[in-house]
Design a protein around this motif. Structure first.
Motif, short mmCIF file in Angstrom:
data_model
loop_
_atom_site.label_atom_id
_atom_site.label_comp_id
_atom_site.label_asym_id
_atom_site.label_seq_id
_atom_site.Cartn_x
_atom_site.Cartn_y
_atom_site.Cartn_z
N ALA A 35 32.89 27.48 47.62
CA ALA A 35 33.61 28.76 47.46
C ALA A 35 32.89 29.88 48.22
O ALA A 35 31.67 30.04 48.09
N PRO A 36 33.63 30.66 49.03
CA PRO A 36 32.98 31.70 49.86
C PRO A 36 32.69 32.97 49.09
O PRO A 36 33.43 33.95 49.16
N TRP A 37 31.62 32.97 48.31
CA TRP A 37 31.18 34.17 47.62
C TRP A 37 29.66 34.13 47.51
O TRP A 37 29.04 33.07 47.60
N THR A 38 29.06 35.26 47.32
CA THR A 38 27.61 35.34 47.19
C THR A 38 27.23 36.63 46.48
O THR A 38 27.92 37.65 46.59
N ARG A 39 26.15 36.56 45.76
CA ARG A 39 25.58 37.76 45.14
C ARG A 39 24.53 38.39 46.04
O ARG A 39 24.01 39.46 45.75
N ASP A 40 24.22 37.71 47.14
CA ASP A 40 23.22 38.21 48.08
C ASP A 40 23.90 39.15 49.08
O ASP A 40 24.03 38.84 50.27
N GLY A 41 24.33 40.29 48.59
CA GLY A 41 24.96 41.30 49.45
C GLY A 41 24.32 42.65 49.23
O GLY A 41 23.80 42.95 48.15
N HIS A 42 24.35 43.48 50.26
CA HIS A 42 23.73 44.80 50.18
C HIS A 42 24.60 45.82 50.92
O HIS A 42 25.18 45.51 51.97
N VAL A 43 24.67 47.00 50.36
CA VAL A 43 25.35 48.10 51.04
C VAL A 43 24.44 48.59 52.17
O VAL A 43 23.24 48.80 51.97
N ARG A 44 25.01 48.73 53.35
CA ARG A 44 24.25 49.17 54.52
C ARG A 44 24.94 50.38 55.15
O ARG A 44 26.13 50.63 54.95
N ALA A 45 24.20 51.11 55.95
CA ALA A 45 24.74 52.23 56.71
C ALA A 45 23.85 52.47 57.91
O ALA A 45 22.66 52.10 57.92
N GLU A 46 24.43 53.09 58.95
CA GLU A 46 23.65 53.44 60.13
C GLU A 46 22.74 54.62 59.79
O GLU A 46 23.17 55.60 59.19
N VAL A 47 21.48 54.49 60.17
CA VAL A 47 20.50 55.56 59.96
C VAL A 47 20.22 56.22 61.30
O VAL A 47 19.81 55.56 62.26
N VAL A 48 20.47 57.52 61.38
CA VAL A 48 20.32 58.28 62.62
C VAL A 48 19.04 59.11 62.53
O VAL A 48 18.84 59.85 61.56
N GLN A 49 18.18 58.96 63.50
CA GLN A 49 16.96 59.76 63.56
C GLN A 49 17.25 61.06 64.32
O GLN A 49 17.79 61.03 65.43
N VAL A 50 16.91 62.16 63.69
CA VAL A 50 17.15 63.48 64.27
C VAL A 50 15.87 63.94 64.98
O VAL A 50 14.82 64.07 64.35
N ALA A 51 15.99 64.16 66.28
CA ALA A 51 14.86 64.62 67.08
C ALA A 51 15.29 65.85 67.87
O ALA A 51 16.40 65.88 68.42
N SER A 176 8.18 68.30 68.37
CA SER A 176 8.09 67.99 69.80
C SER A 176 9.39 67.37 70.29
O SER A 176 10.12 66.71 69.54
N THR A 177 9.64 67.58 71.57
CA THR A 177 10.86 67.06 72.20
C THR A 177 10.93 65.55 72.09
O THR A 177 9.98 64.85 72.45
N GLY A 178 12.05 65.05 71.58
CA GLY A 178 12.27 63.62 71.52
C GLY A 178 11.57 62.90 70.39
O GLY A 178 11.78 61.70 70.21
N LYS A 179 10.75 63.59 69.60
CA LYS A 179 10.05 62.94 68.49
C LYS A 179 10.85 63.14 67.20
O LYS A 179 11.10 64.27 66.80
N PRO A 180 11.28 62.05 66.53
CA PRO A 180 12.09 62.20 65.33
C PRO A 180 11.39 63.01 64.25
O PRO A 180 10.19 62.83 63.99
N VAL A 181 12.14 63.90 63.65
CA VAL A 181 11.62 64.76 62.59
C VAL A 181 12.03 64.22 61.22
O VAL A 181 11.23 64.22 60.29
N PHE A 182 13.25 63.78 61.08
CA PHE A 182 13.72 63.15 59.86
C PHE A 182 14.93 62.29 60.20
O PHE A 182 15.36 62.25 61.36
N SER A 183 15.46 61.62 59.21
CA SER A 183 16.59 60.72 59.45
C SER A 183 17.77 61.13 58.58
O SER A 183 17.63 61.86 57.60
N MET A 184 18.95 60.62 58.97
CA MET A 184 20.18 60.87 58.24
C MET A 184 20.93 59.55 58.04
O MET A 184 20.83 58.64 58.87
#
Length: 299
Positions: A35-51, A176-184
């Motif tokens: 049967a195609p089911w599993t409990r091994d699942g996780h919510v994911r999202a793209e993480v964007v680094q703000v620089a 600094s230019t191009g250095k990530p400060v935090f993420s979203m």
């Protein structure tokens, strides 16, 4: 020799119990292995680094930790004074180049008007000075545009619709230019990664409807299969120092089924459900309207 009714009844009950046990065992085997089911699942999202695109001291922080922000919303401001002065300097240089070009054009026009008196070489030199002045002015105007862009980039804007994390810059921090400060976390990219055993892949197809149960949420969600991973890492093989295959010489007789990532996207998310990247989920691929796997079952 004849059977007593009681003996016959016990034989029938034993056979019925054995048949029922066989049916249950077959059902459980199919359920847990096919049967195609599993409990091994996780919510994911793209993480964007703000620089930042420019360097300097942070003079304003316009958002708070874990705040929901919109695309294009100002996040923080870098000291603008140095960039404002650079813009004024570039504008002054462009004005000087513009004046030089105007003078060169007047002189070239006089030379053309006096072409019967002055030599052709003088006329040609006048035209060359006009071309040089035009090129210098174009370069100066480009410098003005760059200075304007740098000044505008002192205000860092949100690149996506999402949530900022809890590590925002503080007033006085130097970035600094191009250095990530935090993420979203991009809220428009939320999906579920389900890790299915390879023995269950035959029951999964792209576009198939999926039931999603996030741990802690009573309301099930709906989604569909977007894609199936084309490859996973082979842990028994690597490249040696000579770049030849380095294959593990040992073999375990008990082999566990590999788990293959399947990407599942949400069809709709109810208003009361808070998606958080990393939350655990149970995912069940529905085939021909088949019922979803129970939340308490394990795979």
């Amino acid at each position: 020799m004849s059977f007593r009714p009681r003996s016959l009844l016990s034989v029938v009950l034993t056979l019925a119990a054995a048949a029922l046990a066989a049916c249950v065992a077959f059902h459980l085997w199919q359920y847990y292995t096919v049967a195609p089911w599993t409990r091994d699942g996780h919510v994911r999202a793209e993480v964007v680094q703000v620089a930042p695109d420019v360097s300097g001291l942070v003079t304003q922080v316009l958002v708070k930790d874990n705040q929901r922000v919109h695309r294009g919303q100002p996040l923080f401001v870098i000291d603008r004074d140095r960039f404002a002065l650079a813009l004024r300097q570039a504008q002054a240089n462009a004005a000087a180049r513009r004046a030089v070009l105007a003078q060169a054009r007047r002189e070239a026009a006089r030379s053309v008007a006096l072409s019967g008196v002055v030599s052709a070489e003088v006329v040609e030199e006048g035209r060359a000075r006009v071309e040089e002045g035009a090129a210098a002015l174009a370069q100066a105007e480009a410098a003005v545009a760059v200075a304007q862009l740098n000044l505008a980039r002192t205000t860092v804007l949100s690149p996506v619709e999402g949530y900022v994390n809890d590590r925002l810059p503080r007033l006085g921090d130097y970035v600094s230019t191009g250095k990530p400060v935090f993420s979203m976390v991009d809220v428009e990219s939320f999906h579920v990664e389900g890790y299915f055993e390879e023995t269950k892949l035959h029951g999964i197809r792209v576009g198939a409807p999926v039931d999603i149960r996030i741990m802690g949420e009573a309301q099930p969600l709906r989604g569909h299969v977007q894609s199936i991973a084309a490859g996973i890492e082979d842990r028994d093989r690597s490249n040696g120092a000579t770049l030849l295959p380095n294959v593990n010489p040992t073999f375990n007789w008990v082999r566990l089924a590999q788990r293959v990532p399947v990407r599942i996207v949400f069809d709709a998310v109810p208003a009361g459900v808070r998606l958080v990247s990393g939350r655990t989920a149970t995912v069940s691929v529905r085939e021909d309207g088949a019922a979803a796997a129970p939340q308490g079952s394990r795979s």
